[in-house]
Scaffold this motif. Structure first.
Motif, PDB file in Angstrom:
ATOM      1  N   PHE A  81       7.449   1.660 -10.080  1.00  0.00           N
ATOM      2  CA  PHE A  81       7.760   0.928  -8.857  1.00  0.00           C
ATOM      3  C   PHE A  81       6.546   0.705  -7.973  1.00  0.00           C
ATOM      4  N   VAL A  82       5.526   1.568  -8.085  1.00  0.00           N
ATOM      5  CA  VAL A  82       4.323   1.379  -7.271  1.00  0.00           C
ATOM      6  C   VAL A  82       3.535   0.140  -7.711  1.00  0.00           C
ATOM      7  N   ASP A  83       3.852  -0.404  -8.879  1.00  0.00           N
ATOM      8  CA  ASP A  83       3.206  -1.650  -9.312  1.00  0.00           C
ATOM      9  C   ASP A  83       3.678  -2.834  -8.477  1.00  0.00           C
ATOM     10  N   HIS A  84       4.767  -2.657  -7.739  1.00  0.00           N
ATOM     11  CA  HIS A  84       5.342  -3.742  -6.943  1.00  0.00           C
ATOM     12  C   HIS A  84       4.930  -3.669  -5.472  1.00  0.00           C
ATOM     13  N   ILE A  85       4.104  -2.702  -5.111  1.00  0.00           N
ATOM     14  CA  ILE A  85       3.703  -2.587  -3.704  1.00  0.00           C
ATOM     15  C   ILE A  85       2.298  -3.157  -3.515  1.00  0.00           C
ATOM     16  N   SER A  86       1.940  -3.408  -2.278  1.00  0.00           N
ATOM     17  CA  SER A  86       0.645  -4.023  -1.979  1.00  0.00           C
ATOM     18  C   SER A  86      -0.508  -3.081  -2.318  1.00  0.00           C
ATOM     19  N   SER A  87      -1.682  -3.668  -2.514  1.00  0.00           N
ATOM     20  CA  SER A  87      -2.863  -2.854  -2.815  1.00  0.00           C
ATOM     21  C   SER A  87      -3.210  -1.944  -1.638  1.00  0.00           C
ATOM     22  N   LEU A  88      -2.934  -2.384  -0.417  1.00  0.00           N
ATOM     23  CA  LEU A  88      -3.170  -1.537   0.754  1.00  0.00           C
ATOM     24  C   LEU A  88      -2.284  -0.290   0.693  1.00  0.00           C
ATOM     25  N   LYS A  89      -0.987  -0.480   0.418  1.00  0.00           N
ATOM     26  CA  LYS A  89      -0.085   0.679   0.317  1.00  0.00           C
ATOM     27  C   LYS A  89      -0.501   1.599  -0.830  1.00  0.00           C
TER      28      LYS A  89
END
Length: 183
Positions: free
Chosen positions: A150-158
């Motif tokens: 799921f972290v593949d779907h969050i922004s690079s900043l997050k």
């Protein structure tokens, strides 16, 4: 048998999984072990890569969340060789967590509606249209058999903000009530 959960950093979580057939050795026991492991960890879904098997298999029992999300009433399934054939146009953000990423929760944008084909535990072909949180839970587990998290779907900043937590998980420096397996 309760199995260890493979956590962030283990390469098995980044491989696309293989289809299986009814001759897959030990499948009935594997499914039973996955149910036991999922319930022991208080999860609502578990995909085979999370227990070190790169096969297209997942178990879901999201019925504990039915009070908040009525579409999850009696939502207990074994999905073998799942393929999402259609994604709806409308999306929404919801917080997600994962047994393979303990201690991390992030908002993830996903389609509200999907169409999925899979085989059940009797290898009968099923096609379903899922909406709401049911669609989200299935998409989350489906990501695992596709080699995604799921972290593949969050922004690079997050991602940068949680990098320390991710590194700690990959080294096994995390406090959980279940056995884990690192790289």
């Amino acid at each position: 048998m309760i199995l260890p959960v493979y956590v962030y950093g283990h390469p098995v979580l980044r491989k696309e999984s293989e289809e299986i057939d009814e001759d897959y050795e030990g499948l009935e026991k594997l499914i039973d072990d996955m149910w036991q492991t999922m319930y022991h960890t208080d999860g609502i879904g578990l995909a085979a890569p999370q227990i070190g098997k790169n096969i297209r298999l997942m178990v879901i029992d999201a019925t504990p969340m039915a009070e908040e999300f009525p579409e999850l009433e009696n939502f207990k399934k074994v999905l073998i060789n799942p393929i999402i054939t259609e994604f709806g146009d409308d999306s929404c953000n919801e917080s997600e967590g994962c047994l393979s990423l303990p201690g991390i929760r992030e908002e993830v944008k996903r389609p509200k509606k999907i169409t999925i084909e899979y085989e059940n535990e009797n290898f009968e072909l099923v096609e379903e249209v899922l909406e709401g949180f049911a669609a989200r839970v299935v998409q989350h587990e489906y990501d695992h058999v596709e080699g995604k998290l799921f972290v593949d779907h969050i922004s690079s900043l997050k991602k940068r903000l949680i990098k320390g937590k991710l590194n700690a998980i990959s080294k096994g420096k995390v406090d959980v009530s279940y056995r884990i397996k690192t790289a």
